[in-house]
Design a protein around this motif. Structure first.
Motif, mmCIF file in Angstrom:
data_model
loop_
_atom_site.group_PDB
_atom_site.id
_atom_site.type_symbol
_atom_site.label_atom_id
_atom_site.label_comp_id
_atom_site.label_asym_id
_atom_site.label_seq_id
_atom_site.Cartn_x
_atom_site.Cartn_y
_atom_site.Cartn_z
ATOM 1 N N SER A 176 19.681 62.011 55.221
ATOM 2 C CA SER A 176 20.176 61.707 56.504
ATOM 3 C C SER A 176 20.749 62.632 57.340
ATOM 4 N N TRP A 177 21.087 61.816 58.431
ATOM 5 C CA TRP A 177 21.287 63.689 59.606
ATOM 6 C C TRP A 177 22.343 64.694 58.979
ATOM 7 N N TYR A 219 16.095 59.253 67.479
ATOM 8 C CA TYR A 219 17.561 59.511 66.832
ATOM 9 C C TYR A 219 18.489 58.238 67.422
ATOM 10 N N GLN A 222 17.753 54.828 65.123
ATOM 11 C CA GLN A 222 18.287 55.663 63.965
ATOM 12 C C GLN A 222 19.567 56.156 63.788
ATOM 13 N N SER A 223 20.035 55.659 64.975
ATOM 14 C CA SER A 223 21.983 55.224 65.262
ATOM 15 C C SER A 223 21.406 53.247 65.177
ATOM 16 N N LYS A 244 26.078 58.428 69.819
ATOM 17 C CA LYS A 244 25.912 59.679 68.475
ATOM 18 C C LYS A 244 24.585 60.002 68.534
ATOM 19 N N ASN A 308 19.720 57.374 59.338
ATOM 20 C CA ASN A 308 21.448 57.370 59.846
ATOM 21 C C ASN A 308 21.955 56.158 59.685
#
Length: 427
Positions: A176-177, A219, A222-223, A244, A308
């Motif tokens: 995870s982040w 990213y 992933q959000s 995010k 994420n």
């Protein structure tokens, strides 16, 4: 693909030249030079082979097609540096190719110009069953292109020796982040236990917006976000997912101090060198570049994506298109079929190592990444074609660069990038 430069197509130039497209007589269907009666087909491609000998490779592959159809196929290899400009000039002057190779960022503009033909009436049921990535070529509900190069996924690479020296035994596949941040904060020294090392480096000194493929779009995906809205009429980063993603990148730089100051000047080649020299624990890298890690004897591993809301990373998806100016469209499509045939692609991919795009093709890419394409397909995202996508992406990249330099805040990046995109998409 590994591109050193992708310049944006000028929207103003497109507008002023669109009328030329309508009257351009086209170079397609010319008799071949030399005084014979053979018809000729023009194919425009970029350099993709490891030895930059694409023309020689294709000339050999296409010999049987030329004999069967009594046609001369002229393959022109266009450098990446002026790729879009070459297409724009050729298309608007009527001297463009019959069959072209296009990447996703440029497709939207040329479809908008009416320069690319829909393939829905050409595709056979057999081809639909055989091709693996047809959906990547569907734009506005039409099959405008057939993927030819799908691969070179961005993966998160790590130096196992550096992590072990810092007490880190593994990077979980579902990292995870928050877990990633915790791991990066534990990285203090290099593999020798004393040298300076960075947790993560990124390529924010690159001259081109390809940095977005490695260090921002993953990213965003992933959000749970997307680059453009479903209609392709708006830049979609002004969303919870977009906020995010931009904030996460900002926090890597300024909140957690994981990204060092030096990233503002690093290029892709610099990042490769840092990783090969043991100066960074993590780097986001195209799969094709990892051969250099092996050559440097780095003890490395990778995960396909951080996690994420979900997993997601970039994969290149470049395609063959049938140009609207092609005089003999049936013959030109037959050429596309032949180029994408399993035997042709198996031979080509021995020199340009990418994953198979169809079921009838052998795998010649790096075996380390076979599972990425065969098991992690849902994590792999292509770029979204949209009008002015290159110009919009370039502006977004420059704004994110300014944020990494400390000259813009996340909310400013989003608002200014979206505002600029609106002016382009609503022209």
């Amino acid at each position: 693909m590994k591109r050193t430069l992708k310049k944006a197509v000028s929207a103003l130039l497109c507008v002023t030249m669109v009328s030329a497209l309508a009257v351009g007589c086209g170079s397609s269907g010319k008799k071949s030079s030399g005084g014979d009666d053979k018809e000729s087909l023009e194919v425009w491609m970029p350099p993709l082979s490891e030895n930059q000998d694409d023309k020689e490779i294709w000339n050999k592959i296409l010999e049987p097609f030329e004999k069967e159809h009594n046609v001369k196929v002229n393959v022109e290899i266009i450098p990446w540096g002026n790729y879009e400009e070459k297409y724009l000039t050729g298309v608007t002057s009527g001297e463009g190719p019959d069959v072209g190779y296009m990447y996703m960022e440029m497709l939207g503009d040329f479809i908008d110009m009416g320069a690319v033909e829909s393939l829905d009436d050409y595709l056979t049921d057999e081809e639909k069953d055989n091709y693996l990535y047809l959906d990547n070529g569907k734009i506005d509900g039409k099959q405008y292109c057939l993927p030819m190069i799908v691969g070179n996924a961005i993966v998160m690479c790590y130096n196992k020796d550096i992590l072990a020296t810092n007490g880190i035994t593994e990077v979980p596949d579902n990292c995870s982040w928050d877990q990633f941040i915790d791991i990066c904060k534990q990285v203090k020294v290099g593999a020798d236990g004393s040298s300076e090392v960075y947790p993560l480096v990124q390529r924010w000194g690159n001259p081109s917006m390809s940095t977005l493929n490695a260090s921002f779009y993953p990213y965003l995906w992933q959000s749970g976000g997307s680059i453009f809205n479903e209609e392709g009429t708006a830049l979609a980063i002004d969303s919870e997912a977009g906020k995010k993603a931009v904030q996460f990148l900002y926090d890597l730089r300024f909140t957690h101090n994981i990204l060092p100051d030096v990233v503002t000047s690093l290029t892709n080649d610099d990042c490769i060198s840092y990783f090969c020299e043991g100066k960074t624990a993590f780097v986001e890298m195209e799969s094709s570049s990892t051969v250099q890690f092996d050559e440097a004897n780095v003890n490395w591993g990778f995960i396909t994506s951080l996690t994420n809301q979900e997993k997601g990373t970039f994969v290149a998806s470049d395609s063959l298109v049938l140009m609207s100016n092609a005089k003999n469209k049936d013959l030109a499509y037959s050429l596309i079929q032949y180029m994408l045939d399993g035997e042709s692609m198996t031979e080509y991919h021995q020199s340009a190592r990418f994953a198979p795009v169809a079921k009838d093709e052998e795998y010649h890419d790096n075996p380390a990444f076979k599972s990425v394409y065969e098991e992690d397909g849902e994590q792999l995202h292509t770029l979204s074609p949209a009008k002015g996508a290159s110009k919009i992406g370039d502006t977004l990249y420059k704004n994110l660069q300014l944020m990494i330099m400390g000259e813009m805040k996340p909310e400013e990046v989003i608002s200014e990038s979206v505002s600029y995109a609106d002016t382009i998409l609503n022209e």
